[in-house]
Design a protein around this motif. Structure first.
Motif, PDB file in Angstrom:
ATOM      1  N   ILE A  78      31.965  34.686  48.812  1.00 27.56           N
ATOM      2  CA  ILE A  78      30.753  34.803  47.992  1.00 27.56           C
ATOM      3  C   ILE A  78      31.074  34.612  46.510  1.00 27.56           C
ATOM      4  CG2 ILE A  78      28.963  36.405  47.186  1.00 27.56           C
ATOM      5  CD1 ILE A  78      29.071  37.669  50.027  1.00 27.56           C
ATOM      6  N   HIS A  79      32.178  35.222  46.084  1.00 21.97           N
ATOM      7  CA  HIS A  79      32.508  35.222  44.648  1.00 21.97           C
ATOM      8  C   HIS A  79      33.598  34.221  44.277  1.00 21.97           C
ATOM      9  CE1 HIS A  79      29.864  38.631  44.098  1.00 21.97           C
ATOM     10  NE2 HIS A  79      30.431  39.217  45.137  1.00 21.97           N
ATOM     11  N   LYS A  80      33.947  33.335  45.243  1.00 21.95           N
ATOM     12  CA  LYS A  80      34.899  32.238  44.999  1.00 21.95           C
ATOM     13  C   LYS A  80      36.230  32.744  44.434  1.00 21.95           C
ATOM     14  CE  LYS A  80      31.056  29.062  44.161  1.00 21.95           C
ATOM     15  NZ  LYS A  80      30.437  28.097  43.225  1.00 21.95           N
ATOM     16  N   ASN A  81      36.718  33.839  45.012  1.00 25.29           N
ATOM     17  CA  ASN A  81      37.971  34.444  44.559  1.00 25.29           C
ATOM     18  C   ASN A  81      39.102  33.974  45.483  1.00 25.29           C
ATOM     19  OD1 ASN A  81      40.196  36.352  44.221  1.00 25.29           O
ATOM     20  ND2 ASN A  81      38.766  37.605  43.047  1.00 25.29           N
ATOM     21  N   ILE A  82      39.825  32.943  45.040  1.00 30.59           N
ATOM     22  CA  ILE A  82      40.864  32.336  45.883  1.00 30.59           C
ATOM     23  C   ILE A  82      41.990  33.325  46.181  1.00 30.59           C
ATOM     24  CG2 ILE A  82      42.684  30.581  45.938  1.00 30.59           C
ATOM     25  CD1 ILE A  82      40.823  28.675  44.585  1.00 30.59           C
ATOM     26  N   GLU A  83      42.404  34.086  45.183  1.00 35.09           N
ATOM     27  CA  GLU A  83      43.527  35.012  45.375  1.00 35.09           C
ATOM     28  C   GLU A  83      43.223  36.040  46.460  1.00 35.09           C
ATOM     29  OE1 GLU A  83      46.211  38.218  42.789  1.00 35.09           O
ATOM     30  OE2 GLU A  83      44.813  36.879  41.752  1.00 35.09           O
ATOM     31  N   LEU A  84      42.046  36.657  46.366  1.00 30.48           N
ATOM     32  CA  LEU A  84      41.655  37.649  47.372  1.00 30.48           C
ATOM     33  C   LEU A  84      41.437  36.972  48.722  1.00 30.48           C
ATOM     34  CD1 LEU A  84      40.875  40.537  48.163  1.00 30.48           C
ATOM     35  CD2 LEU A  84      38.532  40.030  47.406  1.00 30.48           C
ATOM     36  N   GLY A  85      40.882  35.766  48.715  1.00 31.91           N
ATOM     37  CA  GLY A  85      40.655  35.036  49.955  1.00 31.91           C
ATOM     38  C   GLY A  85      41.953  34.741  50.684  1.00 31.91           C
ATOM     39  N   GLN A  86      42.962  34.308  49.945  1.00 30.74           N
ATOM     40  CA  GLN A  86      44.255  33.999  50.552  1.00 30.74           C
ATOM     41  C   GLN A  86      44.919  35.253  51.121  1.00 30.74           C
ATOM     42  OE1 GLN A  86      46.012  32.022  47.134  1.00 30.74           O
ATOM     43  NE2 GLN A  86      45.787  30.015  48.093  1.00 30.74           N
ATOM     44  N   LEU A  87      44.857  36.354  50.366  1.00 38.94           N
ATOM     45  CA  LEU A  87      45.447  37.611  50.838  1.00 38.94           C
ATOM     46  C   LEU A  87      44.753  38.085  52.118  1.00 38.94           C
ATOM     47  CD1 LEU A  87      47.192  40.200  50.550  1.00 38.94           C
ATOM     48  CD2 LEU A  87      45.379  41.120  49.070  1.00 38.94           C
ATOM     49  N   SER A  88      43.416  38.088  52.091  1.00 41.38           N
ATOM     50  CA  SER A  88      42.646  38.562  53.245  1.00 41.38           C
ATOM     51  C   SER A  88      42.894  37.684  54.471  1.00 41.38           C
ATOM     52  CB  SER A  88      41.148  38.572  52.911  1.00 41.38           C
ATOM     53  OG  SER A  88      40.896  39.338  51.756  1.00 41.38           O
ATOM     54  N   ALA A  89      42.900  36.363  54.242  1.00 36.92           N
ATOM     55  CA  ALA A  89      43.132  35.438  55.352  1.00 36.92           C
ATOM     56  C   ALA A  89      44.524  35.618  55.939  1.00 36.92           C
ATOM     57  CB  ALA A  89      42.937  33.993  54.879  1.00 36.92           C
ATOM     58  N   GLU A  90      45.520  35.808  55.069  1.00 39.17           N
ATOM     59  CA  GLU A  90      46.901  36.014  55.531  1.00 39.17           C
ATOM     60  C   GLU A  90      46.994  37.241  56.431  1.00 39.17           C
ATOM     61  OE1 GLU A  90      51.164  37.276  53.557  1.00 39.17           O
ATOM     62  OE2 GLU A  90      49.810  36.055  52.353  1.00 39.17           O
ATOM     63  N   MET A  91      46.338  38.324  56.032  1.00 41.19           N
ATOM     64  CA  MET A  91      46.354  39.551  56.828  1.00 41.19           C
ATOM     65  C   MET A  91      45.590  39.359  58.142  1.00 41.19           C
ATOM     66  SD  MET A  91      48.262  41.398  55.018  1.00 41.19           S
ATOM     67  CE  MET A  91      48.165  42.875  56.015  1.00 41.19           C
ATOM     68  N   LEU A  92      44.449  38.671  58.067  1.00 41.70           N
ATOM     69  CA  LEU A  92      43.659  38.438  59.270  1.00 41.70           C
ATOM     70  C   LEU A  92      44.392  37.566  60.284  1.00 41.70           C
ATOM     71  CD1 LEU A  92      40.034  37.924  57.914  1.00 41.70           C
ATOM     72  CD2 LEU A  92      40.717  39.545  59.679  1.00 41.70           C
ATOM     73  N   LEU A  93      45.116  36.563  59.776  1.00 46.57           N
ATOM     74  CA  LEU A  93      45.824  35.659  60.674  1.00 46.57           C
ATOM     75  C   LEU A  93      46.959  36.347  61.418  1.00 46.57           C
ATOM     76  CD1 LEU A  93      45.870  32.402  58.508  1.00 46.57           C
ATOM     77  CD2 LEU A  93      44.539  32.826  60.578  1.00 46.57           C
ATOM     78  N   THR A  94      47.466  37.455  60.845  1.00 41.23           N
ATOM     79  CA  THR A  94      48.493  38.229  61.557  1.00 41.23           C
ATOM     80  C   THR A  94      47.861  39.118  62.631  1.00 41.23           C
ATOM     81  OG1 THR A  94      48.433  40.097  60.000  1.00 41.23           O
ATOM     82  CG2 THR A  94      49.942  38.284  59.489  1.00 41.23           C
ATOM     83  N   LEU A  95      46.551  39.422  62.449  1.00 38.61           N
ATOM     84  CA  LEU A  95      45.870  40.327  63.380  1.00 38.61           C
ATOM     85  C   LEU A  95      45.139  39.582  64.491  1.00 38.61           C
ATOM     86  CD1 LEU A  95      44.404  42.784  60.723  1.00 38.61           C
ATOM     87  CD2 LEU A  95      46.219  43.306  62.346  1.00 38.61           C
ATOM     88  N   GLU A  96      44.538  38.429  64.157  1.00 39.30           N
ATOM     89  CA  GLU A  96      43.765  37.685  65.155  1.00 39.30           C
ATOM     90  C   GLU A  96      43.827  36.186  64.839  1.00 39.30           C
ATOM     91  OE1 GLU A  96      40.090  39.954  64.908  1.00 39.30           O
ATOM     92  OE2 GLU A  96      39.449  38.761  63.196  1.00 39.30           O
ATOM     93  N   LEU A  97      44.949  35.595  65.130  1.00 34.63           N
ATOM     94  CA  LEU A  97      45.216  34.189  64.836  1.00 34.63           C
ATOM     95  C   LEU A  97      44.238  33.252  65.528  1.00 34.63           C
ATOM     96  CD1 LEU A  97      47.062  32.040  63.538  1.00 34.63           C
ATOM     97  CD2 LEU A  97      48.514  32.164  65.573  1.00 34.63           C
ATOM     98  N   GLU A  98      43.753  33.672  66.698  1.00 39.80           N
ATOM     99  CA  GLU A  98      42.947  32.758  67.503  1.00 39.80           C
ATOM    100  C   GLU A  98      41.521  32.590  66.995  1.00 39.80           C
ATOM    101  OE1 GLU A  98      41.845  36.808  68.776  1.00 39.80           O
ATOM    102  OE2 GLU A  98      43.731  35.806  68.266  1.00 39.80           O
ATOM    103  N   LYS A  99      41.070  33.426  66.051  1.00 40.26           N
ATOM    104  CA  LYS A  99      39.683  33.359  65.584  1.00 40.26           C
ATOM    105  C   LYS A  99      39.512  32.291  64.513  1.00 40.26           C
ATOM    106  CE  LYS A  99      37.785  37.743  66.927  1.00 40.26           C
ATOM    107  NZ  LYS A  99      36.852  38.809  66.548  1.00 40.26           N
ATOM    108  N   SER A 100      38.513  31.442  64.700  1.00 45.04           N
ATOM    109  CA  SER A 100      38.305  30.320  63.779  1.00 45.04           C
ATOM    110  C   SER A 100      37.650  30.746  62.468  1.00 45.04           C
ATOM    111  CB  SER A 100      37.429  29.260  64.446  1.00 45.04           C
ATOM    112  OG  SER A 100      36.131  29.776  64.716  1.00 45.04           O
ATOM    113  N   GLY A 101      36.947  31.875  62.484  1.00 43.45           N
ATOM    114  CA  GLY A 101      36.197  32.294  61.297  1.00 43.45           C
ATOM    115  C   GLY A 101      37.058  32.444  60.059  1.00 43.45           C
ATOM    116  N   THR A 102      38.289  32.942  60.230  1.00 46.31           N
ATOM    117  CA  THR A 102      39.195  33.127  59.091  1.00 46.31           C
ATOM    118  C   THR A 102      39.511  31.793  58.436  1.00 46.31           C
ATOM    119  OG1 THR A 102      40.193  35.039  60.173  1.00 46.31           O
ATOM    120  CG2 THR A 102      41.441  34.022  58.379  1.00 46.31           C
TER     121      THR A 102
END
Length: 301
Positions: free
Chosen positions: A110-134
């Motif tokens: 929503i707020h176009k924050n790349i740094e937070l987006g990358q951190l959140s995505a990195e954590m999500l990909l370790t938890l649920e790699l198979e989900k496309s939403g991330t």
């Protein structure tokens, strides 16, 4: 009832109903408080949400769970209070789960924050790699700031990981029959009429002041191509079909399997005024009632 009111854009009515519970000797439980916090979130009521979160232990003796924290982090992120949301993540009595990192990733989009987006995505990909939403949300963030190289990297990562994006689909019921639409769909027997209606609406919307929101399109193409792609989103096709297949003035109800896109949301405000009909879109988050050039969600979803 609290949840239903909130889903239809009546956040304050939902909270009034919750406030009635103690007066009627009905004790809330942890599920009630999740629903109340979600109601605050859907209505953008940040101050009220903070008060209810504080009241959980003080007034009701309810210990906050991951769900309650996820609601708090989600609405703080949506409201642009990203530092405050991250502060809660750091102070929580347990490790953040996928719901919490997902809320932060959504806020980053929503707020176009790349740094937070990358951190959140990195954590999500370790938890649920198979989900496309991330992958899709992070690609959205990159696209919103014109970082097309990174968008391409995300697509390659999805391909290498064999993760498939869930296609956007819409359903509409007309005369007891269900019709399904995908982006650019031309499989319907009345496709020529549907696209003619879309073109007619496009001209009328342009005269009324509508400007396509090309920044929401993820394709690295010229502006005219982006506008063409946006004009044929599945929800627009479904609405155009409803306009040629249902009686004038009848409410139009469309179901979508994903979050409604910002451009379609904007377009429907113009369309409902042009055709003098109520449009109701049920997406993955809530009900959107479009009438009189506005939406029941108050542009907060």
């Amino acid at each position: 009832m609290i949840g239903g009111l909130a889903q239809h854009g009546h956040g304050k009515k939902a909270l009034l109903l919750f406030d009635k519970m103690p007066k009627d000797d009905v004790a809330p439980n942890h599920v009630t408080l999740v629903t109340v916090l979600c109601a605050c979130n859907l209505a953008g009521l940040v101050t009220e949400a903070k008060n209810y979160f504080k009241m959980m232990e003080e007034s009701f003796g309810i210990q906050p769970t991951q769900e309650h924290y996820a609601c708090m982090i989600d609405f703080l992120g949506r409201a642009g209070k990203l530092d405050e949301a991250m502060d809660i993540v750091k102070k929580m009595p347990f490790e953040a789960n996928a719901s919490i990192w997902g809320a932060l990733l959504g806020a980053a989009r929503i707020h176009k924050n790349i740094e937070l987006g990358q951190l959140s995505a990195e954590m999500l990909l370790t938890l649920e790699l198979e989900k496309s939403g991330t992958h899709v949300l992070l690609a959205n963030i990159y696209a919103s700031v014109g970082s097309w190289d990174n968008v391409a990297k995300m697509r390659r990562l999805m391909k290498d990981s064999k993760v498939k994006k869930e296609p956007g689909m819409n359903w509409i019921e007309v005369k007891d029959k269900i019709y399904t639409f995908t982006v650019g769909d031309r499989s319907h027997s009345r496709s020529k009429e549907i696209y003619a209606k879309l073109e007619e609406l496009g001209d009328l919307m342009a005269k009324a002041g509508y400007v396509p929101m090309i920044e929401v399109d993820l394709h690295d193409v010229e502006q005219k191509e982006k506008e063409f792609l946006l004009a044929h989103h599945s929800e627009k096709l479904a609405v155009a079909f409803a306009l040629i297949a249902t009686p004038p003035g009848a409410p139009i109800r469309v179901k979508k399997n994903l979050r409604i896109c910002l451009d379609c949301h904007t377009a429907f405000k113009f369309i409902c005024k042009i055709v003098s009909q109520e449009l109701i879109v049920i997406d993955i988050n809530r009900f959107h009632h479009f009438s009189d050039e506005s939406c029941s969600c108050g542009d907060y979803w």
